[in-house]
Design an enzyme around this catalytic site. Structure first.
Site, mmCIF file in Angstrom:
data_model
loop_
_atom_site.group_PDB
_atom_site.id
_atom_site.type_symbol
_atom_site.label_atom_id
_atom_site.label_comp_id
_atom_site.label_asym_id
_atom_site.label_seq_id
_atom_site.Cartn_x
_atom_site.Cartn_y
_atom_site.Cartn_z
ATOM 1 C CE1 TYR A 6 36.902 -34.362 -31.327
ATOM 2 C CE2 TYR A 6 38.136 -36.314 -30.692
ATOM 3 C CZ TYR A 6 37.208 -35.339 -30.402
ATOM 4 O OH TYR A 6 36.604 -35.329 -29.175
ATOM 5 N N GLY A 7 40.538 -32.216 -33.218
ATOM 6 C CA GLY A 7 40.106 -30.818 -33.064
ATOM 7 C C GLY A 7 41.266 -29.915 -32.707
ATOM 8 C CB THR A 8 41.647 -27.429 -29.977
ATOM 9 O OG1 THR A 8 41.498 -28.295 -28.854
ATOM 10 C CG2 THR A 8 40.332 -26.735 -30.304
ATOM 11 C CG LEU A 9 44.416 -31.853 -28.235
ATOM 12 C CD1 LEU A 9 44.070 -33.200 -27.606
ATOM 13 C CD2 LEU A 9 45.504 -31.155 -27.445
ATOM 14 C CD GLU A 72 40.390 -33.031 -25.026
ATOM 15 O OE1 GLU A 72 39.203 -32.636 -24.969
ATOM 16 O OE2 GLU A 72 41.103 -32.835 -26.019
#
Length: 117
Positions: A6-9, A72
Site C-alpha cells: 500500500y506504499g513504497t512497494l 519492513e
C-alpha cells in the site's frame, strides 16, 4: 501466499523493485477496518479505523518475502499479519501496531498515492 502492499512497494514507487518477480494480482482495497498513517517517507497500515486502504496484491516467493520482512523491519517496526480485503478474502500485509502510530497524521483517503504534498 498473497501480500497486500500500500506504499513504497507499489508499482511506480521507490521500493517496488524489492518485489522482484512476484506476480501482480491487481489492485485491491482492505475492508474498511484500518487507518493509513503518514510517516513522511512511507505510510503504515494500522488496525482499528474505518478506512478502506488502497493497494496492490502480489504473490511473492518465500525468498522475496524474507527480504521484504527485513526491509519492513518485521517484527520490530512492522508485523506481517493476515487482513481482510474489501468484499471478503484474506491476505497478508505489513501493519504497524496502533501504539507506535498513535501520534502520526493520517491519510484520510486511504490512498498513499493521493496523499498530496
Amino acid at each position: 501466499m498473497v501480500l497486500f502492499v500500500y506504499g513504497t512497494l507499489m508499482r511506480g514507487e521507490r521500493a517496488h523493485e524489492l518485489l522482484g518477480r512476484a506476480r501482480c494480482l491487481g489492485l485491491a482495497r482492505t475492508a474498511p477496518l484500518f487507518e493509513l498513517a503518514d510517516l513522511g517517507a512511507y505510510p503504515a497500515l494500522v488496525r482499528g479505523g474505518s478506512t478502506a486502504v488502497a493497494g496492490e496484491l502480489y504473490e511473492p516467493d518465500w525468498e522475496t518475502l524474507a527480504s521484504l520482512d527485513i526491509y519492513e523491519g518485521c517484527p520490530d517496526l512492522f508485523r506481517r499479519e493476515s487482513i481482510e480485503l474489501d468484499g471478503g478474502g484474506r491476505c497478508e500485509a505489513y501493519l504497524m501496531p496502533p501504539g507506535q502510530a498513535m501520534r502520526l497524521p493520517r491519510i484520510a483517503s486511504g490512498d498513499w498515492r493521493s496523499r498530496g504534498g
